[in-house]
Design an enzyme around this catalytic site. Sequence first.
Site, short mmCIF file in Angstrom:
data_model
loop_
_atom_site.label_atom_id
_atom_site.label_comp_id
_atom_site.label_asym_id
_atom_site.label_seq_id
_atom_site.Cartn_x
_atom_site.Cartn_y
_atom_site.Cartn_z
N THR A 190 0.85 -1.20 0.00
CA THR A 190 0.00 0.00 0.00
C THR A 190 0.88 1.25 0.00
O THR A 190 2.02 1.20 0.48
CB THR A 190 -0.84 -0.05 1.29
OG1 THR A 190 -1.75 -1.12 1.18
CG2 THR A 190 -1.58 1.24 1.58
N ARG A 218 -14.29 -7.17 -0.24
CA ARG A 218 -13.64 -6.87 1.06
C ARG A 218 -13.16 -5.41 1.08
O ARG A 218 -12.57 -4.91 0.14
CB ARG A 218 -12.45 -7.81 1.26
CG ARG A 218 -11.65 -7.55 2.54
CD ARG A 218 -10.44 -6.68 2.27
NE ARG A 218 -9.53 -6.63 3.41
CZ ARG A 218 -8.46 -5.86 3.48
NH1 ARG A 218 -8.14 -5.10 2.46
NH2 ARG A 218 -7.69 -5.85 4.54
N GLY A 242 -0.49 -2.14 6.41
CA GLY A 242 -0.33 -3.40 7.13
C GLY A 242 -1.64 -4.19 7.13
O GLY A 242 -2.48 -4.02 6.24
N HIS A 243 -1.81 -5.00 8.14
CA HIS A 243 -2.98 -5.89 8.20
C HIS A 243 -4.26 -5.07 8.46
O HIS A 243 -4.52 -4.63 9.59
CB HIS A 243 -2.76 -6.93 9.30
CG HIS A 243 -3.80 -8.00 9.29
ND1 HIS A 243 -4.86 -8.02 10.17
CD2 HIS A 243 -3.96 -9.08 8.48
CE1 HIS A 243 -5.62 -9.08 9.91
NE2 HIS A 243 -5.09 -9.73 8.89
N GLY A 244 -5.03 -4.88 7.38
CA GLY A 244 -6.15 -3.94 7.43
C GLY A 244 -7.19 -4.23 8.50
O GLY A 244 -7.67 -3.31 9.18
N1 ASP Z 1 -3.73 -2.09 4.77
C1 ASP Z 1 -3.96 -2.66 3.47
C2 ASP Z 1 -5.23 -3.48 3.52
O1 ASP Z 1 -5.38 -4.25 4.44
C3 ASP Z 1 -2.83 -3.53 3.01
C4 ASP Z 1 -1.44 -2.92 3.07
O2 ASP Z 1 -1.23 -1.95 3.77
O3 ASP Z 1 -0.54 -3.42 2.37
O4 ASP Z 1 -6.00 -3.38 2.64
#
Ligand code: ASP
Length: 332
Positions: A190, A218, A242-244
């Site tokens: 991202t 999603r 990160g982990h959304g």
């Molecule tokens: N935060 C983003 C999501 O979960 C993924 C990422 O940051 O790479 O969609």
Amino acid sequence: MNFIVMITIFIYLNIMFGVNSGKMQPIIIVHGGAGDIPESRINGKLEGVKEAVRVGYKILSSGGSALDSVEAAVVSMENDEYFNAGYGSVLNVRGEVEMEASIMCGKNLDVGAVTLIRDFKHPISIAHKVLTDSPHSLLGGEGAKIFALDKGFETVPPESLISENAKHALESSKNEFGRTEIGIKGDVGTVGAVAIDSNGHIAVATSTGGMSGKAVGRIGDTPQIGSGTYADDQVGGVSTTGHGESILKCCVAHSIIKYMGGGKDASTATTLAIQEMTKRLNNTAGAITLSKSGDVGVYFSSNRMAWAYVKNNKIYYGIDHDQTLVTDLNEK
Ligand code: ASP
């Protein structure tokens, strides 16, 4: 005597209206995604984040707004296949691109966000239009498309946004959704940008293709204000990655803002919020932060996160823990 009167008026204006005739030193910081980035992607990502800050800083240094600067920096990374945004976005379980983006203006807390975008090249530019031209904050799917077409954005064939790397990442990520470390081999990140312009206004933009192998429809943290993005001239600005599903449960961007509002510096606030999320939910993330006075915060609990910022005509950048590289702004 006259001098004393002038100084008194200057201090009074500063206190009452935040008038700062000396102008703020503009700053831009970007990230290119947190995750388990393989060696083979490191150089491309570092070049990409450096280019993004150059593009964004050019606007700031010629008197442009923080909003235009963060949009341009993000557009630069949306064009770059080394990042999970625009072209090169990761794919959902059906092998399709579904992108999301958000942008916020710290001056008046205006926001614009879009989600489930399938056939436009620059989701962040549509989000910016939502901010300026819509009474709403977040538009998704068909509605976002109708809005974008109405505002003159042109569609592109959805397949034209798919990179070889994203196809490969989908293959590798099948059966791995829900893993604790997002970003397996070949995955990409991202993007986000935070800027302060010479008038002291702060803006933040974040854009993503989400997570490889995600369910159709999603929606993650990126388009959700307070999770992926937050800007407030009175405090600072934050973009997360990160982990959304974890980031949104902890409203990570706004948690960092809250910590700074309570007196923590940008770096401490960023570290605390990411560590808390990681400890509570056992998933990883990263964030970039600017305080209203221009302090920088960079922290990630993932293996890697590409980042770069410009201050005093130098680019500071890195991707590994405890790494800060420096180069001249004009050096390529
Ligand atoms: N935060 C983003 C999501 O979960 C993924 C990422 O940051 O790479 O969609």
